[in-house]
Write a protein that holds these residues in place. Structure first.
Motif, PDB file in Angstrom:
ATOM      1  N   LEU A 119       0.766  -1.278   0.061  1.00  0.00           N
ATOM      2  CA  LEU A 119      -0.184   0.039  -0.012  1.00  0.00           C
ATOM      3  C   LEU A 119       0.643   1.271   0.032  1.00  0.00           C
ATOM      4  N   GLN A 120       1.892   1.420   0.641  1.00  0.00           N
ATOM      5  CA  GLN A 120       3.034   2.391   0.601  1.00  0.00           C
ATOM      6  C   GLN A 120       3.501   2.627  -0.468  1.00  0.00           C
ATOM      7  N   LEU A 121       3.996   1.546  -1.280  1.00  0.00           N
ATOM      8  CA  LEU A 121       4.375   1.740  -2.604  1.00  0.00           C
ATOM      9  C   LEU A 121       3.240   1.975  -3.554  1.00  0.00           C
ATOM     10  N   ALA A 122       2.183   1.846  -3.566  1.00  0.00           N
ATOM     11  CA  ALA A 122       1.254   2.381  -4.548  1.00  0.00           C
ATOM     12  C   ALA A 122       1.068   3.999  -4.137  1.00  0.00           C
ATOM     13  N   GLY A 123       1.233   4.382  -2.920  1.00  0.00           N
ATOM     14  CA  GLY A 123       1.301   5.853  -2.568  1.00  0.00           C
ATOM     15  C   GLY A 123       2.605   6.485  -3.266  1.00  0.00           C
ATOM     16  N   PHE A 124       3.640   5.884  -3.067  1.00  0.00           N
ATOM     17  CA  PHE A 124       4.906   6.278  -3.631  1.00  0.00           C
ATOM     18  C   PHE A 124       4.626   6.797  -5.124  1.00  0.00           C
ATOM     19  N   VAL A 125       4.046   5.363  -5.952  1.00  0.00           N
ATOM     20  CA  VAL A 125       4.077   5.382  -7.309  1.00  0.00           C
ATOM     21  C   VAL A 125       3.069   6.349  -7.678  1.00  0.00           C
ATOM     22  N   ASN A 153      20.244  -2.182 -17.399  1.00  0.00           N
ATOM     23  CA  ASN A 153      20.907  -2.521 -15.813  1.00  0.00           C
ATOM     24  C   ASN A 153      20.621  -1.205 -14.890  1.00  0.00           C
ATOM     25  N   ARG A 154      20.667  -0.044 -15.541  1.00  0.00           N
ATOM     26  CA  ARG A 154      20.637   1.125 -14.859  1.00  0.00           C
ATOM     27  C   ARG A 154      19.182   1.161 -14.206  1.00  0.00           C
ATOM     28  N   HIS A 155      18.194   0.977 -14.887  1.00  0.00           N
ATOM     29  CA  HIS A 155      16.593   0.763 -14.586  1.00  0.00           C
ATOM     30  C   HIS A 155      16.659  -0.103 -13.736  1.00  0.00           C
ATOM     31  N   ARG A 156      16.982  -1.397 -13.884  1.00  0.00           N
ATOM     32  CA  ARG A 156      16.495  -2.245 -12.773  1.00  0.00           C
ATOM     33  C   ARG A 156      17.286  -1.904 -11.534  1.00  0.00           C
ATOM     34  N   ASP A 157      18.649  -1.404 -11.501  1.00  0.00           N
ATOM     35  CA  ASP A 157      19.382  -1.261 -10.227  1.00  0.00           C
ATOM     36  C   ASP A 157      18.322  -0.164  -9.350  1.00  0.00           C
ATOM     37  N   PHE A 158      18.061   0.727 -10.099  1.00  0.00           N
ATOM     38  CA  PHE A 158      16.925   1.782  -9.423  1.00  0.00           C
ATOM     39  C   PHE A 158      15.912   0.879  -8.874  1.00  0.00           C
ATOM     40  N   TYR A 159      15.066   0.416  -9.805  1.00  0.00           N
ATOM     41  CA  TYR A 159      13.692  -0.198  -9.248  1.00  0.00           C
ATOM     42  C   TYR A 159      13.978  -1.374  -8.294  1.00  0.00           C
ATOM     43  N   ASP A 160      15.104  -1.964  -8.414  1.00  0.00           N
ATOM     44  CA  ASP A 160      15.238  -3.137  -7.519  1.00  0.00           C
ATOM     45  C   ASP A 160      15.190  -2.443  -6.120  1.00  0.00           C
ATOM     46  N   GLU A 161      15.761  -1.368  -5.861  1.00  0.00           N
ATOM     47  CA  GLU A 161      15.641  -0.537  -4.493  1.00  0.00           C
ATOM     48  C   GLU A 161      14.278  -0.036  -4.342  1.00  0.00           C
ATOM     49  N   TYR A 162      13.835   0.586  -5.539  1.00  0.00           N
ATOM     50  CA  TYR A 162      12.452   1.440  -5.148  1.00  0.00           C
ATOM     51  C   TYR A 162      11.348   0.753  -5.024  1.00  0.00           C
ATOM     52  N   LEU A 163      11.210  -0.424  -5.515  1.00  0.00           N
ATOM     53  CA  LEU A 163       9.997  -1.506  -5.434  1.00  0.00           C
ATOM     54  C   LEU A 163      10.329  -2.430  -4.277  1.00  0.00           C
ATOM     55  N   ALA A 164      11.440  -2.556  -3.453  1.00  0.00           N
ATOM     56  CA  ALA A 164      11.537  -3.361  -2.476  1.00  0.00           C
ATOM     57  C   ALA A 164      10.886  -2.380  -1.238  1.00  0.00           C
ATOM     58  N   VAL A 165       9.903  -2.975  -0.595  1.00  0.00           N
ATOM     59  CA  VAL A 165       9.296  -2.304   0.542  1.00  0.00           C
ATOM     60  C   VAL A 165       9.087  -3.096   1.582  1.00  0.00           C
ATOM     61  N   MET A 166       8.878  -2.436   2.725  1.00  0.00           N
ATOM     62  CA  MET A 166       8.548  -3.369   4.129  1.00  0.00           C
ATOM     63  C   MET A 166       7.568  -2.957   4.614  1.00  0.00           C
TER      64      MET A 166
END
Length: 405
Positions: free
Chosen positions: A252-258, A285-298
């Motif tokens: 739900l947090q990620l939905a708000g971020f996006v 690779n640059r795209h995936r490096d960023f979104y590997d971090e951005y889309l990992a939520v807790m």
């Protein structure tokens, strides 16, 4: 029920995602005749984007094996020096120990993303500092037997971690923890704690969220606390270790971020489609490096989340002088010997300029010579603690401030 339905949906998509990945690899394989057909790479690219959008993103690693000390590359080892139910204190121990390097505790935000979001922050400070960071745990992994975790508990953790590191510790709080960090420093100062921070740097956080309120600030005041409890708090489903714990789920947090920057993310995935299709490996690779971090939520513990909404974004308790901790009023005026720096980004759409600087109005007894405010032009929220502007403009000022303190 929403959390359970979400997990069922993810499980149902798993075989489809695996099939899409296999088809994407097959259509890009140079020995497959079908890969030479017109449109084959576009189809493969679509499968690849589908896989990226639907997979589960696990907790990222810091991946900082080395740093430079006096121009020489030295090894860095991540060690856990203190463990608690909802967080652990991580130390980036360098092979070269220089006793004159300041001890720096970076307080990472407990606001959805993992502490590794501050990888760039840690990397820039490692060469000249003995760096520690708060590594918060995903609430869905904490069993109910460990009890609840609220904003007062957060402050307890900060005081405990600073005490563990010891006297002459410098503290950097990034984004959401600025309120708790200032409160902890005030409490330690008032109590005459021997490990009260030598300096406190507050970066892009809501000390006074009334100032030029951003979209998240307006959302908090638009609804009553009961609305957040009813709509955004859900029990963790089995088989997670924290089953039945009430949390604000990461998805739900990620939905708000996006949704805050939906067009930007849509354009990013259009770019990913083109990059996969055109075999632009570096861009992919640059795209995936960023979104590997951005889309990992807790997940966040519900008491902590609701405490923060109410006391920071609805009551503005610290700014109004009525913030309490364990029944006692927090008094920022008690801070006298801790140097204070505030850092903001000109284009910050999470904590607008002025919200963090308000700390100077509360800490009236910090000598003027031990204060500093820095407004970085042309950067948004993320750019304050990561990226070129952070490395080239903000970090050097922060390092100089810590040394002067």
């Amino acid at each position: 029920m929403m959390y359970f339905a979400y997990e069922i949906g993810r499980a149902a998509l798993k075989p489809v995602r695996m099939l899409a990945k296999a088809q994407s690899n097959l259509l890009q394989h140079p020995q497959n005749p079908l890969s030479l057909m017109p449109g084959a790479r576009s189809v493969a690219s679509a499968y690849g984007v589908f896989g990226d959008l639907t997979r589960r993103y696990s907790k990222p690693a810091f991946n900082l094996p080395t740093t430079l000390c006096d121009g020489k590359e030295v090894a860095v080892h991540e060690t856990i020096v203190k463990r608690k139910p909802f967080a652990q204190l991580k130390h980036f121990k360098r092979d070269v120990a220089r006793p004159d390097d300041p001890k720096l505790l970076i307080i990472a935000p407990l606001s959805g993303h993992f502490a590794s979001l501050l990888r760039g922050t840690v990397e820039a400070m490692l060469p000249e500092h003995d760096v520690y960071i708060t590594d918060w745990r995903d609430a869905c992994l904490v069993p109910l037997s460990e009890g609840d975790f609220g904003l007062d508990d957060y402050i307890d953790y900060i005081i405990d971690f600073i005490s563990h590191i010891g006297p002459n510790t410098h503290v950097l709080a990034v984004c959401q923890p600025v309120v708790a960090a200032l409160a902890a420093t005030a409490i330690m100062a008032e109590d005459g704690h021997p490990s009260a921070p030598r300096s406190l740097a507050l970066m892009s956080g809501p000390i006074d969220a009334r100032i030029d309120p951003t979209a998240p600030c307006k959302l908090a005041t638009k609804h009553k606390l009961s609305w957040f409890k009813t709509n955004l708090v859900h029990p963790v489903p089995a088989p997670y270790p924290g089953a039945l714990r009430m949390v604000y789920p990461g998805f739900l947090q990620l939905a708000g971020f996006v949704n805050m920057n939906l067009d930007r993310h849509v354009d990013a995935y259009r770019g990913l489609f083109r990059s996969i299709r055109d075999n632009e490996t570096d861009k992919v690779n640059r795209h995936r490096d960023f979104y590997d971090e951005y889309l990992a939520v807790m997940d966040l513990p519900a008491p902590y989340y609701l405490d923060t909404i109410q006391r920071v974004f609805q009551e503005f308790a610290l700014a109004r002088g009525c913030f309490t901790y364990r029944g006692r009023t927090v008094n920022p005026a008690a801070i006298r010997s801790t140097a204070l720096m505030t850092i903001e980004g000109e284009k910050d759409d999470i904590s607008s300029p002025g919200q963090t600087q308000a700390a100077h109005d509360l800490c009236i007894n910090v000598p003027q010579i031990r204060r500093l405010h820095h407004l970085q032009s042309g950067v948004g929220h993320y750019g304050v603690f990561n990226g070129s502007q952070w490395r080239e403009s903000i970090a050097p000022k922060l390092r100089s401030f810590i040394r002067a303190a």
